[in-house]
Write an enzyme that holds these catalytic residues in place. Structure first.
Site, PDB file in Angstrom:
ATOM      1  N   ARG A   7      19.310 -22.578 -18.068  1.00  0.00           N
ATOM      2  CA  ARG A   7      18.131 -22.665 -17.378  1.00  0.00           C
ATOM      3  C   ARG A   7      17.185 -23.172 -17.788  1.00  0.00           C
ATOM      4  O   ARG A   7      17.189 -23.752 -18.976  1.00  0.00           O
ATOM      5  CB  ARG A   7      17.578 -20.920 -17.397  1.00  0.00           C
ATOM      6  CG  ARG A   7      18.484 -19.906 -16.766  1.00  0.00           C
ATOM      7  CD  ARG A   7      17.982 -18.626 -17.223  1.00  0.00           C
ATOM      8  NE  ARG A   7      17.897 -18.469 -18.663  1.00  0.00           N
ATOM      9  CZ  ARG A   7      17.838 -17.374 -19.254  1.00  0.00           C
ATOM     10  NH1 ARG A   7      17.903 -16.270 -18.602  1.00  0.00           N
ATOM     11  NH2 ARG A   7      17.931 -17.213 -20.478  1.00  0.00           N
ATOM     12  N   ARG A  63      21.646 -37.783  -8.989  1.00  0.00           N
ATOM     13  CA  ARG A  63      22.401 -39.066  -8.580  1.00  0.00           C
ATOM     14  C   ARG A  63      22.122 -40.013  -9.454  1.00  0.00           C
ATOM     15  O   ARG A  63      22.649 -41.057  -9.577  1.00  0.00           O
ATOM     16  CB  ARG A  63      22.201 -39.176  -7.353  1.00  0.00           C
ATOM     17  CG  ARG A  63      22.106 -38.076  -6.329  1.00  0.00           C
ATOM     18  CD  ARG A  63      23.912 -37.698  -6.316  1.00  0.00           C
ATOM     19  NE  ARG A  63      23.834 -36.289  -5.570  1.00  0.00           N
ATOM     20  CZ  ARG A  63      24.385 -35.066  -6.092  1.00  0.00           C
ATOM     21  NH1 ARG A  63      24.974 -35.282  -7.080  1.00  0.00           N
ATOM     22  NH2 ARG A  63      24.357 -34.288  -5.298  1.00  0.00           N
ATOM     23  N   CYS A  75      18.740 -27.059  -3.421  1.00  0.00           N
ATOM     24  CA  CYS A  75      17.129 -26.930  -3.605  1.00  0.00           C
ATOM     25  C   CYS A  75      16.870 -25.780  -2.727  1.00  0.00           C
ATOM     26  O   CYS A  75      17.369 -25.593  -1.478  1.00  0.00           O
ATOM     27  CB  CYS A  75      16.408 -28.022  -3.389  1.00  0.00           C
ATOM     28  SG  CYS A  75      16.715 -29.496  -4.148  1.00  0.00           S
ATOM     29  N   GLU A  78      11.072 -20.900  -4.033  1.00  0.00           N
ATOM     30  CA  GLU A  78      10.987 -19.528  -4.781  1.00  0.00           C
ATOM     31  C   GLU A  78      10.119 -18.579  -3.911  1.00  0.00           C
ATOM     32  O   GLU A  78       9.368 -18.822  -2.792  1.00  0.00           O
ATOM     33  CB  GLU A  78      10.126 -19.621  -5.999  1.00  0.00           C
ATOM     34  CG  GLU A  78      10.620 -20.553  -6.932  1.00  0.00           C
ATOM     35  CD  GLU A  78      11.476 -19.720  -7.808  1.00  0.00           C
ATOM     36  OE1 GLU A  78      11.424 -18.492  -8.198  1.00  0.00           O
ATOM     37  OE2 GLU A  78      12.539 -20.310  -8.700  1.00  0.00           O
ATOM     38  N   ARG A  90      12.182 -25.284 -11.254  1.00  0.00           N
ATOM     39  CA  ARG A  90      13.294 -24.410 -12.043  1.00  0.00           C
ATOM     40  C   ARG A  90      14.476 -24.983 -11.732  1.00  0.00           C
ATOM     41  O   ARG A  90      14.735 -25.681 -10.586  1.00  0.00           O
ATOM     42  CB  ARG A  90      13.338 -23.009 -11.841  1.00  0.00           C
ATOM     43  CG  ARG A  90      11.674 -22.231 -12.224  1.00  0.00           C
ATOM     44  CD  ARG A  90      12.080 -20.889 -11.684  1.00  0.00           C
ATOM     45  NE  ARG A  90      10.581 -20.263 -11.566  1.00  0.00           N
ATOM     46  CZ  ARG A  90      10.478 -19.293 -12.074  1.00  0.00           C
ATOM     47  NH1 ARG A  90      11.183 -18.494 -12.655  1.00  0.00           N
ATOM     48  NH2 ARG A  90       9.025 -18.644 -11.838  1.00  0.00           N
ATOM     49  N   TYR A 108      12.083 -24.849 -21.491  1.00  0.00           N
ATOM     50  CA  TYR A 108      10.686 -24.451 -20.429  1.00  0.00           C
ATOM     51  C   TYR A 108       9.695 -25.336 -21.035  1.00  0.00           C
ATOM     52  O   TYR A 108       9.178 -25.201 -22.187  1.00  0.00           O
ATOM     53  CB  TYR A 108      10.501 -22.890 -20.714  1.00  0.00           C
ATOM     54  CG  TYR A 108      11.653 -21.997 -19.961  1.00  0.00           C
ATOM     55  CD1 TYR A 108      12.666 -21.718 -20.737  1.00  0.00           C
ATOM     56  CD2 TYR A 108      11.282 -21.336 -18.949  1.00  0.00           C
ATOM     57  CE1 TYR A 108      13.736 -20.861 -19.971  1.00  0.00           C
ATOM     58  CE2 TYR A 108      12.283 -20.772 -18.031  1.00  0.00           C
ATOM     59  CZ  TYR A 108      13.323 -20.468 -18.568  1.00  0.00           C
ATOM     60  OH  TYR A 108      14.453 -19.870 -18.070  1.00  0.00           O
ATOM     61  N   ARG A 116       9.270 -17.844 -20.104  1.00  0.00           N
ATOM     62  CA  ARG A 116      10.072 -17.434 -21.257  1.00  0.00           C
ATOM     63  C   ARG A 116       9.571 -18.094 -22.655  1.00  0.00           C
ATOM     64  O   ARG A 116      10.326 -18.503 -23.123  1.00  0.00           O
ATOM     65  CB  ARG A 116      11.482 -18.002 -20.852  1.00  0.00           C
ATOM     66  CG  ARG A 116      12.228 -17.355 -19.733  1.00  0.00           C
ATOM     67  CD  ARG A 116      12.250 -15.764 -19.675  1.00  0.00           C
ATOM     68  NE  ARG A 116      13.014 -15.348 -20.736  1.00  0.00           N
ATOM     69  CZ  ARG A 116      14.273 -14.830 -21.071  1.00  0.00           C
ATOM     70  NH1 ARG A 116      14.961 -15.044 -19.907  1.00  0.00           N
ATOM     71  NH2 ARG A 116      14.882 -14.558 -22.165  1.00  0.00           N
TER      72      ARG A 116
END
Length: 124
Positions: A7, A63, A75, A78, A90, A108, A116
């Site tokens: 992540r 790419r 994509c 949220e 994210r 992050y 986080r």
């Protein structure tokens, strides 16, 4: 080999094609380098953005990386939860790896460190 999620998140200042592209590239590059990811081990990459990030698709940056042309990428937007971190990109890479959960480097960056802080502290 195990399937693991890697992540990351990064924030931007302005909703422009250039800023979204540069931030997405920075985020993905760090994840690739820190986790030694070979595109042949990647099952998929999922990008999500907050509702204020609309100038371009962050997924297009993959790419630009050699060998990533055939990796499935998508994509999505949220959920617009009140009070959530704005201007945020994210990413979730699903990879086959020998790394244990606690060996994976999650990134992050910028204001996204707020999402986080427990992972950010161990990964800096």
């Amino acid at each position: 080999m195990l399937v693991r999620g890697i992540r990351g998140a990064i924030t931007i200042e302005q909703n422009t094609d250039q800023e979204i592209t540069e931030a997405s590239k920075e985020l993905v590059q760090i994840l690739i380098e820190q986790n030694n990811i070979d595109p042949e081990t990647v099952a998929q990459v999922l990008f999500t953005v907050t509702e204020d990030v609309t100038a371009t698709f962050p997924a297009k940056v993959l790419r630009e990386f050699p060998g990533w042309s055939f990796v499935p990428v998508v994509c999505a937007r949220e959920i617009p939860v009140p009070g959530s971190l704005p201007m945020c990109i994210r990413v979730l890479l699903t990879v086959n790896t020998e790394l244990k959960q606690d060996q994976i480097f999650h990134a992050y960056l910028r204001d996204a460190k707020k999402l986080r802080p427990d992972l950010t502290l161990t990964n800096e």
